[in-house]
Write a protein that holds these residues in place. Sequence first.
Motif, PDB file in Angstrom:
ATOM      1  N   VAL A 118       0.880  -1.242  -0.115  1.00  0.00           N
ATOM      2  CA  VAL A 118      -0.026  -0.211  -0.068  1.00  0.00           C
ATOM      3  C   VAL A 118       1.007   1.168  -0.088  1.00  0.00           C
ATOM      4  O   VAL A 118       0.438   2.171  -0.243  1.00  0.00           O
ATOM      5  N   LEU A 119       1.995   1.086   0.705  1.00  0.00           N
ATOM      6  CA  LEU A 119       2.869   2.462   0.564  1.00  0.00           C
ATOM      7  C   LEU A 119       3.414   2.601  -0.902  1.00  0.00           C
ATOM      8  O   LEU A 119       4.055   3.911  -1.123  1.00  0.00           O
ATOM      9  N   ALA A 120       3.260   1.841  -1.741  1.00  0.00           N
ATOM     10  CA  ALA A 120       3.669   2.053  -3.303  1.00  0.00           C
ATOM     11  C   ALA A 120       2.565   2.768  -3.912  1.00  0.00           C
ATOM     12  O   ALA A 120       2.898   3.072  -5.133  1.00  0.00           O
ATOM     13  N   ALA A 137      12.774   7.179  12.511  1.00  0.00           N
ATOM     14  CA  ALA A 137      13.297   7.990  11.350  1.00  0.00           C
ATOM     15  C   ALA A 137      12.290   8.831  10.871  1.00  0.00           C
ATOM     16  O   ALA A 137      11.823   8.812   9.743  1.00  0.00           O
ATOM     17  N   PRO A 138      11.831  10.057  11.451  1.00  0.00           N
ATOM     18  CA  PRO A 138      10.789  10.724  11.188  1.00  0.00           C
ATOM     19  C   PRO A 138      10.883  11.544   9.806  1.00  0.00           C
ATOM     20  O   PRO A 138      10.137  11.650   9.209  1.00  0.00           O
ATOM     21  N   GLY A 139      12.358  11.668   9.580  1.00  0.00           N
ATOM     22  CA  GLY A 139      12.617  12.568   8.433  1.00  0.00           C
ATOM     23  C   GLY A 139      12.332  11.822   7.219  1.00  0.00           C
ATOM     24  O   GLY A 139      11.706  12.324   6.371  1.00  0.00           O
ATOM     25  N   ARG A 140      12.955  10.531   7.378  1.00  0.00           N
ATOM     26  CA  ARG A 140      12.618   9.696   5.977  1.00  0.00           C
ATOM     27  C   ARG A 140      11.090   9.305   5.858  1.00  0.00           C
ATOM     28  O   ARG A 140      10.671   9.261   4.753  1.00  0.00           O
ATOM     29  N   GLU A 141      10.627   8.944   7.011  1.00  0.00           N
ATOM     30  CA  GLU A 141       9.141   8.510   6.881  1.00  0.00           C
ATOM     31  C   GLU A 141       8.173   9.459   6.540  1.00  0.00           C
ATOM     32  O   GLU A 141       7.568   9.377   5.717  1.00  0.00           O
ATOM     33  N   ALA A 143       8.816  12.270   4.797  1.00  0.00           N
ATOM     34  CA  ALA A 143       9.061  12.413   3.415  1.00  0.00           C
ATOM     35  C   ALA A 143       8.674  11.577   2.510  1.00  0.00           C
ATOM     36  O   ALA A 143       8.116  11.892   1.437  1.00  0.00           O
ATOM     37  N   LYS A 144       8.635  10.359   2.831  1.00  0.00           N
ATOM     38  CA  LYS A 144       7.922   9.223   1.957  1.00  0.00           C
ATOM     39  C   LYS A 144       6.453   9.364   2.016  1.00  0.00           C
ATOM     40  O   LYS A 144       6.075   9.468   0.818  1.00  0.00           O
ATOM     41  N   LEU A 145       5.892   9.997   3.055  1.00  0.00           N
ATOM     42  CA  LEU A 145       4.390  10.155   3.145  1.00  0.00           C
ATOM     43  C   LEU A 145       4.177  11.240   2.181  1.00  0.00           C
ATOM     44  O   LEU A 145       3.157  11.084   1.229  1.00  0.00           O
ATOM     45  N   ALA A 146       4.781  12.197   2.195  1.00  0.00           N
ATOM     46  CA  ALA A 146       4.758  13.413   1.240  1.00  0.00           C
ATOM     47  C   ALA A 146       4.653  13.297   0.015  1.00  0.00           C
ATOM     48  O   ALA A 146       4.099  13.599  -0.934  1.00  0.00           O
ATOM     49  N   ASP A 147       5.674  12.249  -0.571  1.00  0.00           N
ATOM     50  CA  ASP A 147       6.123  11.810  -1.783  1.00  0.00           C
ATOM     51  C   ASP A 147       4.699  11.093  -2.359  1.00  0.00           C
ATOM     52  O   ASP A 147       4.504  11.064  -3.577  1.00  0.00           O
ATOM     53  N   MET A 148       3.909  10.331  -1.381  1.00  0.00           N
ATOM     54  CA  MET A 148       2.685   9.500  -2.223  1.00  0.00           C
ATOM     55  C   MET A 148       1.517  10.383  -2.344  1.00  0.00           C
ATOM     56  O   MET A 148       0.555   9.947  -2.723  1.00  0.00           O
TER      57      MET A 148
END
Length: 212
Positions: A118-120, A137-141, A143-148
């Motif tokens: 689902v994260l894809a 790792a809130p910075g990475r995680e 940012a990943k949500l924002a990219d979605m």
Amino acid sequence: MMLTCPLCASTDTGHFHRDGRRDYHRCRRCALVFVPPDQRLGPIEEKAVYDQHQNAPDDPGYRRFLSRLFDPLRERLPPGARGLDFGAGPGPTLSVMFEEAGHPMAIYDPVYSPDRSVLAGSYDFISASEVAEHLFAPGRELAKLADMLPSGGWLGLMTKRVTDQAAFTRWHYILDPTHVVFFSEATFVWLAGQLGMRVEFPATDVALLQKR
């Protein structure tokens, strides 16, 4: 000892508080307060705490609690907007509330709903209630949500915010051993700027970030 901030990766950090169980450091760049990595729980201990949560969609008190995020986020969504409830927990409820309001939902939780497929996907909005404070790792995680999200998409976060150091020392929120990062309003303003988003604070403990 200076530690690396798990949100912005700055090493300009300093000791903020110690409560007899853990240390708390604060980043001078993004204002995040965080627990050192070697003082976090392991995955088995963490899950044992989460398993004690008794949350379910048929609990009206839990729904009222979630409405602090649900109501302002729903007001900003177009009809039929598709969402992801990130960190849904053992009794997904926020996703049920959005589905009842006409929004198709996916759910993800690393412990209870760990289907990473689902994260894809991409979503019109993403909700995360009482999740941000658990992220290693809130910075990475984040940012990943924002990219979605597409342009105009919303990221809705509910987490209690740091106000000042004196209040922090008396704060019940730091007593939960699974809470390892603590955001302030300044932290969310910094985060929004980094992610190309704007931020609103429509309710206590709620931050809504919209992608530009």
